[in-house]
Design an enzyme around this catalytic site. Structure first.
Site, mmCIF file in Angstrom:
data_model
loop_
_atom_site.group_PDB
_atom_site.id
_atom_site.type_symbol
_atom_site.label_atom_id
_atom_site.label_comp_id
_atom_site.label_asym_id
_atom_site.label_seq_id
_atom_site.Cartn_x
_atom_site.Cartn_y
_atom_site.Cartn_z
ATOM 1 N N ASN A 9 56.413 60.202 53.510
ATOM 2 C CA ASN A 9 56.599 60.319 52.066
ATOM 3 C C ASN A 9 58.100 60.269 51.817
ATOM 4 O O ASN A 9 58.801 61.245 52.066
ATOM 5 C CB ASN A 9 55.995 61.654 51.586
ATOM 6 C CG ASN A 9 56.256 61.905 50.117
ATOM 7 O OD1 ASN A 9 56.762 61.031 49.412
ATOM 8 N ND2 ASN A 9 55.921 63.101 49.660
ATOM 9 N N LYS A 11 59.630 60.172 49.096
ATOM 10 C CA LYS A 11 60.012 60.853 47.857
ATOM 11 C C LYS A 11 60.982 59.960 47.067
ATOM 12 O O LYS A 11 60.834 58.744 47.113
ATOM 13 C CB LYS A 11 60.573 62.248 48.166
ATOM 14 C CG LYS A 11 59.588 63.050 49.042
ATOM 15 C CD LYS A 11 59.917 64.510 49.175
ATOM 16 C CE LYS A 11 58.869 65.186 50.067
ATOM 17 N NZ LYS A 11 59.087 66.631 50.192
ATOM 18 N N HIS A 96 50.687 66.237 45.275
ATOM 19 C CA HIS A 96 51.801 66.817 46.038
ATOM 20 C C HIS A 96 52.330 68.046 45.285
ATOM 21 O O HIS A 96 52.379 68.055 44.053
ATOM 22 C CB HIS A 96 52.916 65.778 46.211
ATOM 23 C CG HIS A 96 53.922 66.203 47.236
ATOM 24 N ND1 HIS A 96 54.895 67.126 46.957
ATOM 25 C CD2 HIS A 96 54.070 65.872 48.538
ATOM 26 C CE1 HIS A 96 55.613 67.340 48.054
ATOM 27 N NE2 HIS A 96 55.135 66.589 49.031
ATOM 28 N N GLU A 98 55.211 69.040 44.734
ATOM 29 C CA GLU A 98 56.334 68.760 43.825
ATOM 30 C C GLU A 98 55.824 68.257 42.480
ATOM 31 O O GLU A 98 56.413 68.534 41.435
ATOM 32 C CB GLU A 98 57.299 67.764 44.485
ATOM 33 C CG GLU A 98 58.067 68.446 45.619
ATOM 34 C CD GLU A 98 58.534 67.530 46.729
ATOM 35 O OE1 GLU A 98 58.519 66.301 46.576
ATOM 36 O OE2 GLU A 98 58.904 68.074 47.791
ATOM 37 N N GLU A 168 50.186 71.190 53.056
ATOM 38 C CA GLU A 168 51.638 71.324 53.000
ATOM 39 C C GLU A 168 52.003 72.679 52.407
ATOM 40 O O GLU A 168 52.012 72.833 51.173
ATOM 41 C CB GLU A 168 52.237 70.220 52.126
ATOM 42 C CG GLU A 168 51.934 68.825 52.630
ATOM 43 C CD GLU A 168 52.988 67.818 52.204
ATOM 44 O OE1 GLU A 168 53.430 67.056 53.071
ATOM 45 O OE2 GLU A 168 53.396 67.815 51.031
ATOM 46 N N GLY A 174 60.869 70.871 53.178
ATOM 47 C CA GLY A 174 62.298 70.651 53.009
ATOM 48 C C GLY A 174 63.152 71.876 53.302
ATOM 49 O O GLY A 174 64.339 71.901 52.995
ATOM 50 N N SER A 213 58.475 70.211 56.986
ATOM 51 C CA SER A 213 59.469 70.227 58.059
ATOM 52 C C SER A 213 58.879 69.833 59.411
ATOM 53 O O SER A 213 59.263 70.380 60.451
ATOM 54 C CB SER A 213 60.163 71.592 58.131
ATOM 55 O OG SER A 213 60.830 71.854 56.903
HETATM 56 P P1 13P Z 1 59.638 67.665 54.607
HETATM 57 O O1 13P Z 1 59.093 66.985 55.851
HETATM 58 O O2 13P Z 1 60.956 67.129 54.159
HETATM 59 O O3 13P Z 1 59.585 69.155 54.722
HETATM 60 O O4 13P Z 1 58.623 67.267 53.407
HETATM 61 C C1 13P Z 1 57.271 67.429 53.593
HETATM 62 C C2 13P Z 1 56.568 66.793 52.452
HETATM 63 O O5 13P Z 1 56.618 67.284 51.340
HETATM 64 C C3 13P Z 1 55.841 65.548 52.698
HETATM 65 O O6 13P Z 1 55.066 65.200 51.598
#
Ligand code: 13P
Length: 252
Positions: A9, A11, A96, A98, A168, A174, A213
């Protein structure tokens, strides 16, 4: 046998030319990793067509990060599932954290997005996961169960057959903090039980990915657990070597 999946992803990162370079580098290294691993990359909308071209012949599949809840019309700024499918995408990430957190996506919205995705032949990668407060209150199982019941339970068995789930934990996204393999296994196993309560034996065929992560140094440990079928990768998906190394986390 359920699919082993490593999905990236991206982003809101990379400009189109950088995304094409990244995709080419991943495609060039694809043969270092077991063919049994199904790689998916999910760039921003603006990169879908050129990245699709860059991946041609590599066996790596394209996904989008979201889709509109409506089919078409006066929805300024939205991108429909049909538009996404027309770029060559096969998957779409939905729900997601976010998007739930920053754009107020609710189960009602997600049900409409899921319907659009399926109508256009896209397989959703449906994300669930608790935040830190919920984890600390011991409510993580209840939170993911609700996120599944509100959306996944409404699918038909035919739709469920192509669904991918990503667990997740928001506190691990992150942050550099990763769920331990034991924590991931506990909740992935629980998710499979919740899926089985509605879809029976088909739950055994559903790939459940870990996200938060996930990186080359912890992928093998996470993927060694029986209910962890791969990863949804953020930061580490932006470096071809790291993304491929995560794929190597599956024993050949
Ligand atoms: P990170 O791997 O940067 O923690 O992000 C995970 C994520 O949100 C994948 O959709």
């Amino acid at each position: 046998m359920r699919k082993k999946i490593v999905a990236g992803n991206w982003k809101m990162n990379t400009l189109p030319a950088e995304g094409v370079e990244l995709a080419k580098a991943i495609a060039a290294g694809r043969d270092q990793v077991c063919e049994c691993v199904h790689f998916i990359v999910c760039p921003p909308f603006t990169h879908l067509l050129p990245v699709h071209d860059a991946l041609r012949g590599s066996g790596i599949v394209l996904g989008a990060q979201d889709c509109a809840a409506e089919a078409k019309g006066a929805y300024t700024g939205e991108v429909s599932a049909a538009m996404i499918a027309a770029t060559g995408c096969r998957y779409v990430i939905l729900g997601h954290s976010e998007r739930r957190q920053y754009y107020g996506e609710t189960a009602a919205t997600l049900n409409r997005k899921m319907a659009q995705a399926y109508a256009e032949g896209l397989a959703p990668i449906y994300c669930v996961g608790e935040n830190l407060e919920e984890r600390e209150a011991g409510r993580h199982l209840e939170v993911v169960r609700t996120q599944i019941e509100e959306v996944v339970y409404r699918l038909t068995p035919e739709q469920f057959a192509s669904l991918v789930i990503a667990y997740e934990p928001v506190w691990a996204i992150g942050t550099g903090k990763t769920a331990t393999a034991e924590q991931a296994q506990e909740i992935h196993h629980y998710i499979r039980e919740v899926l089985a309560a509605r879809f029976g034996a088909a739950a055994e065929e559903c790939s459940i990915l870990y996200g938060g992560s996930c990186k080359p140094s912890n992928a093998a440990e996470l993927f060694s657990r029986p209910d962890v079928d791969g990863g949804l990768i953020g930061g580490a998906a932006l470096k071809a070597d790291d993304f491929l190394a995560i794929g190597k986390g599956f024993a050949r």
